[in-house]
Design a protein around this motif. Structure first.
Motif, PDB file in Angstrom:
ATOM      1  N   UNK A  61       0.822  -1.206   0.000  1.00 25.94           N
ATOM      2  CA  UNK A  61       0.000   0.000   0.000  1.00 25.94           C
ATOM      3  C   UNK A  61       0.857   1.257   0.000  1.00 25.94           C
ATOM      4  N   UNK A  62       1.895   1.275   0.826  1.00 23.04           N
ATOM      5  CA  UNK A  62       2.752   2.463   0.870  1.00 23.04           C
ATOM      6  C   UNK A  62       3.579   2.596  -0.411  1.00 23.04           C
ATOM      7  N   UNK A  63       3.946   1.463  -1.004  1.00 26.38           N
ATOM      8  CA  UNK A  63       4.701   1.517  -2.257  1.00 26.38           C
ATOM      9  C   UNK A  63       3.848   2.093  -3.382  1.00 26.38           C
ATOM     10  N   UNK A  64       2.620   1.579  -3.533  1.00 24.90           N
ATOM     11  CA  UNK A  64       1.765   2.071  -4.617  1.00 24.90           C
ATOM     12  C   UNK A  64       1.310   3.497  -4.332  1.00 24.90           C
ATOM     13  N   UNK A  65       1.183   3.865  -3.050  1.00 24.28           N
ATOM     14  CA  UNK A  65       0.848   5.238  -2.693  1.00 24.28           C
ATOM     15  C   UNK A  65       1.990   6.184  -3.064  1.00 24.28           C
ATOM     16  N   UNK A  66       3.224   5.734  -2.879  1.00 24.04           N
ATOM     17  CA  UNK A  66       4.366   6.581  -3.244  1.00 24.04           C
ATOM     18  C   UNK A  66       4.427   6.796  -4.749  1.00 24.04           C
ATOM     19  N   UNK A  67       4.062   5.763  -5.517  1.00 22.10           N
ATOM     20  CA  UNK A  67       4.012   5.930  -6.972  1.00 22.10           C
ATOM     21  C   UNK A  67       2.887   6.890  -7.352  1.00 22.10           C
TER      22      UNK A  67
ATOM     23  N   UNK B  42      -4.984   0.150 -12.836  1.00 21.99           N
ATOM     24  CA  UNK B  42      -4.193  -0.966 -12.323  1.00 21.99           C
ATOM     25  C   UNK B  42      -3.739  -0.689 -10.896  1.00 21.99           C
ATOM     26  N   UNK B  43      -3.404   0.570 -10.602  1.00 26.95           N
ATOM     27  CA  UNK B  43      -3.017   0.922  -9.236  1.00 26.95           C
ATOM     28  C   UNK B  43      -4.138   0.676  -8.249  1.00 26.95           C
ATOM     29  N   UNK B  44      -5.384   0.991  -8.658  1.00 23.15           N
ATOM     30  CA  UNK B  44      -6.533   0.756  -7.778  1.00 23.15           C
ATOM     31  C   UNK B  44      -6.737  -0.728  -7.520  1.00 23.15           C
ATOM     32  N   UNK B  45      -6.441  -1.557  -8.509  1.00 26.08           N
ATOM     33  CA  UNK B  45      -6.596  -3.001  -8.315  1.00 26.08           C
ATOM     34  C   UNK B  45      -5.528  -3.533  -7.368  1.00 26.08           C
ATOM     35  N   UNK B  46      -4.324  -2.986  -7.421  1.00 22.96           N
ATOM     36  CA  UNK B  46      -3.284  -3.359  -6.457  1.00 22.96           C
ATOM     37  C   UNK B  46      -3.758  -3.041  -5.044  1.00 22.96           C
ATOM     38  N   UNK B  47      -4.362  -1.859  -4.871  1.00 21.14           N
ATOM     39  CA  UNK B  47      -4.895  -1.462  -3.563  1.00 21.14           C
ATOM     40  C   UNK B  47      -5.984  -2.430  -3.117  1.00 21.14           C
ATOM     41  N   UNK B  48      -6.821  -2.850  -4.044  1.00 24.00           N
ATOM     42  CA  UNK B  48      -7.906  -3.788  -3.744  1.00 24.00           C
ATOM     43  C   UNK B  48      -7.350  -5.090  -3.158  1.00 24.00           C
ATOM     44  N   UNK B  49      -6.306  -5.622  -3.775  1.00 16.92           N
ATOM     45  CA  UNK B  49      -5.709  -6.862  -3.282  1.00 16.92           C
ATOM     46  C   UNK B  49      -4.991  -6.664  -1.952  1.00 16.92           C
ATOM     47  N   UNK B  50      -4.386  -5.499  -1.761  1.00 15.84           N
ATOM     48  CA  UNK B  50      -3.579  -5.265  -0.563  1.00 15.84           C
ATOM     49  C   UNK B  50      -4.393  -4.786   0.633  1.00 15.84           C
ATOM     50  N   UNK B  51      -5.686  -4.511   0.427  1.00 14.30           N
ATOM     51  CA  UNK B  51      -6.485  -3.887   1.488  1.00 14.30           C
ATOM     52  C   UNK B  51      -6.780  -4.824   2.649  1.00 14.30           C
TER      53      UNK B  51
ATOM     54  N   UNK C  55      11.942   7.289 -10.702  1.00 11.91           N
ATOM     55  CA  UNK C  55      11.761   6.744  -9.358  1.00 11.91           C
ATOM     56  C   UNK C  55      10.496   5.889  -9.285  1.00 11.91           C
ATOM     57  N   UNK C  56       9.431   6.331  -9.953  1.00  5.02           N
ATOM     58  CA  UNK C  56       8.180   5.574  -9.963  1.00  5.02           C
ATOM     59  C   UNK C  56       8.370   4.214 -10.639  1.00  5.02           C
ATOM     60  N   UNK C  57       9.091   4.197 -11.743  1.00  5.65           N
ATOM     61  CA  UNK C  57       9.348   2.937 -12.452  1.00  5.65           C
ATOM     62  C   UNK C  57      10.127   1.981 -11.557  1.00  5.65           C
ATOM     63  N   UNK C  58      11.105   2.512 -10.825  1.00  5.06           N
ATOM     64  CA  UNK C  58      11.914   1.668  -9.942  1.00  5.06           C
ATOM     65  C   UNK C  58      11.056   1.011  -8.862  1.00  5.06           C
ATOM     66  N   UNK C  59      10.131   1.773  -8.278  1.00  4.72           N
ATOM     67  CA  UNK C  59       9.255   1.215  -7.251  1.00  4.72           C
ATOM     68  C   UNK C  59       8.307   0.179  -7.854  1.00  4.72           C
ATOM     69  N   UNK C  60       7.767   0.484  -9.026  1.00  5.24           N
ATOM     70  CA  UNK C  60       6.806  -0.418  -9.662  1.00  5.24           C
ATOM     71  C   UNK C  60       7.438  -1.753 -10.056  1.00  5.24           C
ATOM     72  N   UNK C  61       8.707  -1.761 -10.355  1.00  2.93           N
ATOM     73  CA  UNK C  61       9.376  -3.021 -10.682  1.00  2.93           C
ATOM     74  C   UNK C  61       9.403  -3.972  -9.494  1.00  2.93           C
ATOM     75  N   UNK C  62       9.210  -3.414  -8.282  1.00  3.24           N
ATOM     76  CA  UNK C  62       9.098  -4.266  -7.091  1.00  3.24           C
ATOM     77  C   UNK C  62       7.645  -4.652  -6.814  1.00  3.24           C
TER      78      UNK C  62
END
Length: 414
Positions: free
Chosen positions: A27-33, A133-142, A189-196
């Motif tokens: 959640x914090x990773x996708x929020x930072x992106x 896609x970011x919202x779906x990541x949040x959905x899974x991580x919630x 920086x966003x690309x680097x975080x998203x690769x994780x």
């Protein structure tokens, strides 16, 4: 028989998602992106005072730039969300940031109005690809804490948007238009975080399945009575109108209030950015606390409280003495934005088998329609003056009171 087994499997998978608990690292990773993405969008409005001098743009042209950004970043979101609901594409996350990187580079060296518009299109499309896609990541991580998770995600975006006045003061006024090249570092920086994040996202899709087909929503949430098509259509229409009014009002604040403050109060370019920053920074806090509170009192109650509480302050703002502008801007931003992430969650719960499209409609299409306000307000300011425009836009939050017509949300009904 196969269909029944598939439905039960999907229900079990989604129950497993809830039992895994909230994955705060993701959640914090996708929020930072989200922060980095919306900061790149904020670069555009932060450059307006610079464009006005370096490229000699009019208020109307700046309205068209804001319109182009919002239309490409917003109207495309529900379209991307519709297709990604059918076939999620994790690789789109870094690809979208790559498009934004090209847009940032273009803004730094655009020699004229048309080239600025072209660069803004790349920034907007990158954002449109990222959000569903970011919202779906949040959905899974919630882990079932939807209001909290969406708030963490949205706080990142609102924080990025709130940086526009500071970037104007500390970057673009000293460095001018070429200072936008620093935006390419945000994209990198966003690309680097998203690769994780992408490998984790792929694992969730493999383990818990892709979004449910029609007819599976009840299995995914057996405690909630399924909403009829007419109820869903009515509720989504009200939400879109409400978010439309809010985004149109915010367009006036973020794009033109600084010029209004310069004219009305005689402030310098730098000093005129302070009320906007207070408004947006307070919105970040409001977004977080609104989401947390909505998990306790219900989505609809939070949405109504947000809009109803903000309207009086919006009506007062254009008429205040300078000393009152700062605290009222802060309070207005906090209350108005406390219902933003809640609106997204409410929409997702209305149509839980189309999470991407629901997110795109609320954070995308409605904001894109609100972008029309940037053009209308820009040309209206040239025709009538900024003083009248700020007075007229202060009425817009009153449209949000239509939220009282929304049906009870699932949490409140359960």
């Amino acid at each position: 028989m196969r269909k029944v087994v598939s439905t039960l499997t999907t229900a079990a998978a989604r129950t497993a998602v809830l039992r895994t608990g909230t994955v705060y690292a993701i959640l914090f990773a996708i929020s930072s992106v989200h922060l980095l993405n919306d900061t790149m969008q904020a670069v555009v409005s932060a450059l307006f005072p610079v464009f006005k001098d370096s490229l000699h743009l009019t208020y109307g042209q700046m309205g068209w730039i804001a319109f182009t950004l919002n239309m490409t970043s917003s109207v495309m979101q529900p379209i991307v969300g519709y297709f990604s609901d059918k076939r999620p594409m994790p690789w789109m996350l870094p690809a979208g940031m790559g498009m934004s990187l090209l847009g940032m580079a273009g803004l730094a060296y655009a020699p004229g109005f048309i080239y600025v518009l072209l660069s803004v299109v790349f920034v907007g499309l990158g954002s449109a690809v990222f959000h569903p896609e970011g919202s779906r990541v949040v959905y899974f991580a919630s882990g079932g804490r939807r209001g909290l998770a969406q708030s963490i995600y949205q706080v990142g975006g609102n924080t990025g948007s709130s940086l526009a006045p500071l970037m104007t003061i500390f970057i673009f006024l000293p460095l001018g238009q070429p200072g936008a090249i620093w935006g390419t570092l945000l994209a990198a920086a966003a690309i680097a975080v998203l690769l994780r994040v992408v490998p984790w996202y792929k694992t969730q899709l493999n383990e818990h399945g892709k979004p449910a087909k029609k007819g599976r929503a009840a299995a995914a949430a057996p405690s909630a009575a399924p909403a009829t098509r007419s109820v869903i259509l009515f509720a989504m229409s009200v939400l879109v109108i409400m978010v439309f009014a809010r985004s149109w009002y915010m367009s006036g604040i973020s794009n033109f209030y600084n010029f209004f403050a310069e004219e009305k109060y005689g402030l310098s370019v730098k000093a005129a950015q302070v009320p906007i920053f207070l408004f947006m920074a307070a919105g970040v806090l409001g977004t977080f606390f609104g989401g947390v509170l909505a998990d306790r009192i219900g989505r609809k109650r939070m949405i109504v409280s947000s809009i109803g509480g903000a309207a009086p302050f919006a009506l007062l703002l254009p008429h205040l003495a300078l000393g009152w502008v700062y605290p009222v801007s802060f309070v207005l931003g906090f209350i108005l934005m406390s219902g933003f992430s809640v609106s997204v969650v409410y929409a997702q719960e209305l149509i839980p088998n189309n999470v991407g499209m629901a997110s795109g409609l609320i954070t995308g299409f409605a904001f894109g329609m609100g972008a029309l306000g940037a053009i209308v307000l820009g040309h209206a300011a040239e025709a009538w003056g900024l003083d009248k425009v700020m007075n007229y836009t202060s009425i817009l939050p009153l449209l949000g009171l239509l939220a009282v017509l929304l049906p009870p949300d699932r949490r409140a009904a359960s």
